[in-house]
Motif scaffolding. Structure first.
Motif, PDB file in Angstrom:
ATOM      1  N   GLY A  67       8.112  -5.195 -16.556  1.00 55.89           N
ATOM      2  CA  GLY A  67       8.383  -4.693 -15.202  1.00 55.89           C
ATOM      3  C   GLY A  67       7.145  -4.056 -14.611  1.00 55.89           C
ATOM      4  N   THR A  68       7.347  -3.235 -13.572  1.00 56.30           N
ATOM      5  CA  THR A  68       6.226  -2.512 -12.976  1.00 56.30           C
ATOM      6  C   THR A  68       6.682  -1.121 -12.565  1.00 56.30           C
ATOM      7  N   VAL A  69       5.978  -0.118 -13.030  1.00 56.19           N
ATOM      8  CA  VAL A  69       6.366   1.257 -12.687  1.00 56.19           C
ATOM      9  C   VAL A  69       6.112   1.555 -11.207  1.00 56.19           C
ATOM     10  N   LEU A  70       5.358   0.670 -10.540  1.00 61.02           N
ATOM     11  CA  LEU A  70       5.126   0.862  -9.092  1.00 61.02           C
ATOM     12  C   LEU A  70       6.252   0.225  -8.274  1.00 61.02           C
ATOM     13  N   TYR A  71       7.181  -0.437  -8.931  1.00 55.76           N
ATOM     14  CA  TYR A  71       8.216  -1.235  -8.254  1.00 55.76           C
ATOM     15  C   TYR A  71       7.521  -2.366  -7.474  1.00 55.76           C
ATOM     16  N   THR A  72       8.311  -3.324  -7.042  1.00 55.66           N
ATOM     17  CA  THR A  72       7.716  -4.432  -6.306  1.00 55.66           C
ATOM     18  C   THR A  72       8.683  -4.911  -5.238  1.00 55.66           C
ATOM     19  N   ALA A  73       8.160  -5.616  -4.250  1.00 54.43           N
ATOM     20  CA  ALA A  73       9.016  -6.117  -3.170  1.00 54.43           C
ATOM     21  C   ALA A  73       8.286  -7.233  -2.457  1.00 54.43           C
ATOM     22  N   ARG A  74       9.045  -8.023  -1.702  1.00 52.64           N
ATOM     23  CA  ARG A  74       8.447  -9.008  -0.804  1.00 52.64           C
ATOM     24  C   ARG A  74       8.662  -8.448   0.596  1.00 52.64           C
ATOM     25  N   SER A  75       7.569  -8.222   1.359  1.00 52.14           N
ATOM     26  CA  SER A  75       7.690  -7.520   2.640  1.00 52.14           C
ATOM     27  C   SER A  75       7.645  -8.466   3.836  1.00 52.14           C
ATOM     28  N   GLU A  76       8.709  -8.477   4.636  1.00 51.82           N
ATOM     29  CA  GLU A  76       8.723  -9.346   5.827  1.00 51.82           C
ATOM     30  C   GLU A  76       7.850  -8.767   6.924  1.00 51.82           C
ATOM     31  N   GLU A  77       7.941  -7.437   7.096  1.00 51.67           N
ATOM     32  CA  GLU A  77       7.182  -6.804   8.180  1.00 51.67           C
ATOM     33  C   GLU A  77       5.677  -7.025   7.991  1.00 51.67           C
ATOM     34  N   PHE A  78       5.223  -6.953   6.749  1.00 49.99           N
ATOM     35  CA  PHE A  78       3.787  -7.105   6.498  1.00 49.99           C
ATOM     36  C   PHE A  78       3.304  -8.512   6.820  1.00 49.99           C
ATOM     37  N   ASN A  79       4.240  -9.479   6.770  1.00 42.60           N
ATOM     38  CA  ASN A  79       3.876 -10.876   7.022  1.00 42.60           C
ATOM     39  C   ASN A  79       3.690 -11.202   8.487  1.00 42.60           C
ATOM     40  N   THR A  80       3.420 -10.216   9.319  1.00 42.09           N
ATOM     41  CA  THR A  80       3.162 -10.450  10.744  1.00 42.09           C
ATOM     42  C   THR A  80       1.817  -9.799  11.072  1.00 42.09           C
ATOM     43  N   PRO A  81       1.112 -10.284  12.104  1.00 42.52           N
ATOM     44  CA  PRO A  81      -0.183  -9.672  12.448  1.00 42.52           C
ATOM     45  C   PRO A  81      -0.034  -8.171  12.718  1.00 42.52           C
ATOM     46  N   ALA A  82       1.081  -7.775  13.372  1.00 44.44           N
ATOM     47  CA  ALA A  82       1.280  -6.350  13.658  1.00 44.44           C
ATOM     48  C   ALA A  82       1.453  -5.564  12.357  1.00 44.44           C
ATOM     49  N   GLY A  83       2.150  -6.164  11.393  1.00 50.28           N
ATOM     50  CA  GLY A  83       2.374  -5.512  10.094  1.00 50.28           C
ATOM     51  C   GLY A  83       1.059  -5.309   9.359  1.00 50.28           C
ATOM     52  N   VAL A  84       0.206  -6.332   9.383  1.00 52.63           N
ATOM     53  CA  VAL A  84      -1.082  -6.229   8.676  1.00 52.63           C
ATOM     54  C   VAL A  84      -1.922  -5.123   9.311  1.00 52.63           C
ATOM     55  N   LYS A  85      -1.896  -5.060  10.657  1.00 56.68           N
ATOM     56  CA  LYS A  85      -2.697  -4.047  11.356  1.00 56.68           C
ATOM     57  C   LYS A  85      -2.182  -2.641  11.008  1.00 56.68           C
ATOM     58  N   LYS A  86      -0.836  -2.533  10.995  1.00 56.10           N
ATOM     59  CA  LYS A  86      -0.241  -1.231  10.661  1.00 56.10           C
ATOM     60  C   LYS A  86      -0.638  -0.809   9.234  1.00 56.10           C
ATOM     61  N   ALA A  87      -0.636  -1.774   8.323  1.00 58.75           N
ATOM     62  CA  ALA A  87      -0.997  -1.478   6.935  1.00 58.75           C
ATOM     63  C   ALA A  87      -2.464  -1.041   6.844  1.00 58.75           C
ATOM     64  N   ALA A  88      -3.335  -1.728   7.605  1.00 54.39           N
ATOM     65  CA  ALA A  88      -4.761  -1.365   7.588  1.00 54.39           C
ATOM     66  C   ALA A  88      -4.942   0.047   8.165  1.00 54.39           C
ATOM     67  N   ASP A  89      -4.184   0.372   9.210  1.00 60.69           N
ATOM     68  CA  ASP A  89      -4.248   1.728   9.788  1.00 60.69           C
ATOM     69  C   ASP A  89      -3.804   2.763   8.758  1.00 60.69           C
ATOM     70  N   SER A  90      -2.724   2.436   8.014  1.00 61.72           N
ATOM     71  CA  SER A  90      -2.249   3.351   6.957  1.00 61.72           C
ATOM     72  C   SER A  90      -3.361   3.612   5.967  1.00 61.72           C
ATOM     73  N   CYS A  91      -4.071   2.536   5.567  1.00 61.39           N
ATOM     74  CA  CYS A  91      -5.161   2.695   4.584  1.00 61.39           C
ATOM     75  C   CYS A  91      -6.198   3.678   5.113  1.00 61.39           C
ATOM     76  N   ARG A  92      -6.573   3.506   6.376  1.00 60.50           N
ATOM     77  CA  ARG A  92      -7.607   4.390   6.943  1.00 60.50           C
ATOM     78  C   ARG A  92      -7.102   5.834   6.973  1.00 60.50           C
ATOM     79  N   GLU A  93      -5.840   6.008   7.358  1.00 56.09           N
ATOM     80  CA  GLU A  93      -5.281   7.378   7.400  1.00 56.09           C
ATOM     81  C   GLU A  93      -5.236   8.007   6.008  1.00 56.09           C
ATOM     82  N   LEU A  94      -4.971   7.167   4.989  1.00 55.75           N
ATOM     83  CA  LEU A  94      -4.857   7.687   3.622  1.00 55.75           C
ATOM     84  C   LEU A  94      -6.220   7.760   2.921  1.00 55.75           C
ATOM     85  N   GLY A  95      -7.259   7.304   3.598  1.00 61.69           N
ATOM     86  CA  GLY A  95      -8.610   7.337   3.007  1.00 61.69           C
ATOM     87  C   GLY A  95      -8.811   6.290   1.919  1.00 61.69           C
ATOM     88  N   ILE A  96      -8.026   5.207   1.990  1.00 61.95           N
ATOM     89  CA  ILE A  96      -8.128   4.146   0.971  1.00 61.95           C
ATOM     90  C   ILE A  96      -9.263   3.184   1.349  1.00 61.95           C
TER      91      ILE A  96
END
Ligand code: F6P
Length: 322
Positions: A67-96
């Motif tokens: 298994g995975t202690v991080l859990y796992t999922a298939r994300s529909e929202e991320f599979n859209t250009p808006a989702g990818v942008k939101k994820a990239a913004d999250s990374c910048r906010e989190l300093g990743i």
């Protein structure tokens, strides 16, 4: 000076060895002076900022766990250009400043898109299916095959006692590798894979009859999930040969369990190598096993490759399984 952070996520279907990979990312990342962040439930965790710090001891006692202690999922929202942008913004906010993505093809498409948004990502092939075209091997494959082999050995005991034919379906999505290798390892009379079209009369009945003619009285037919239809197959075999037949779908048992040494070691090596790449600011790469060595490739290029089936091994299986 604040620590630079790298993150790790597991995405798609889980596979034994994912924990070993994320443990290696954590330990190698900390050794290189990074703060390491765990993202829960794949890309969804990035969108929801469901993250936590991974310390040296956070990943204790997981190398041996499926298994995975991080859990796992298939994300529909991320599979859209808006989702990818939101994820990239999250990374910048989190300093990743970089992410290690452990998963299959679908997960790598996400890693490519996120790299395109300026967040370097490195993919580690983690799936039981062994269906990543650029890599000879995916983390989880060995464990899944060993589990399937053990289960088929047990089925064979009862098939032998009853002079039956057992038709067993193994996983693999559209890839026949689990079926091919477990079929060889368990002496299957026929192995059906999506890569090779089959003729019921010749490739199933013909092989059963040939084996029968040289004294065999129980039969195992291993069928890849991508071929399917095992209930009908078992029914048709019984109807045409008179041999009592049973169908078994092994299913998700193949996805669990303690990873084999091969999966633990490949996962550990890849986890550490992924950190090396991120340390150099290199993203849009996927790790692969090629000729026994771990290499890295451009994700876009890797995704454009076509998966090669081992027809030579398939021919060998046909020759010796009688
Ligand atoms: O990719 C791994 C895998 O187990 C495949 O072999 C199978 O087709 C699929 O995942 C099953 O997915 P789920 O767990 O969503 O049913």
């Amino acid at each position: 000076m604040s620590e630079r952070a790298i993150a790790v996520l597991t995405s798609g279907g889980d596979a034994p060895g994912m924990n070993a990979a994320l443990r290696a990312v954590t330990r190698a990342g900390i050794a290189e002076g990074f703060r390491v962040i765990g993202i829960r439930r794949g890309y969804n965790g990035l969108l929801n900022k469901d993250v936590f710090d991974l310390k040296l001891r956070s990943v204790s006692n997981i190398i041996n766990r499926g298994g995975t202690v991080l859990y796992t999922a298939r994300s529909e929202e991320f599979n859209t250009p808006a989702g990818v942008k939101k994820a990239a913004d999250s990374c910048r906010e989190l300093g990743i400043c970089g992410i290690v993505v452990i998963g299959g093809d679908g997960s790598f498409r996400g890693a490519r898109d996120l790299s395109g948004q300026g967040i370097p990502c490195v993919g580690i092939p983690g799936t039981i299916d062994n269906d990543i075209a650029c890599s000879d091997y995916t983390v989880g494959f060995d464990t899944a095959m060993n589990t399937a082999m053990e289960m088929i050995d047990k089925i064979r005991d009862t098939a032998q006692s009853h002079d039956r034919c057992s038709v067993v379906e193994v996983m693999g999505r559209r890839c026949g590798d689990i079926a091919l290798q477990t079929g060889i390892a368990t002496g299957a009379t026929a192995i059906l894979v999506p890569e090779v079209p089959y003729d019921f009369e010749k490739d199933v009945l013909g092989r059963i009859r040939a084996a029968q003619s040289v004294g065999k009285s129980h039969f195992v037919i291993v069928v890849a999930e991508g071929v399917g239809g095992i209930d009908k197959l078992a029914h048709d075999i019984e109807e045409c040969t008179g041999i009592e037949s049973r169908a078994t779908v092994l299913g998700h048992v193949q996805r669990g369990g303690s990873p084999t040494i091969r999966d633990r070691v490949v996962a550990s090596e890849m986890g550490s190598k992924a950190v090396d790449l991120l340390k150099q600011g290199i993203g849009n790469r996927v790790l692969a096993v090629q000729n026994g060595k771990i290499v890295d490739l451009d994700i876009t290029e890797a995704l454009s490759l076509e998966r090669k089936f081992d027809y030579e091994l398939y021919k060998t299986a046909l020759k010796i399984s009688i």
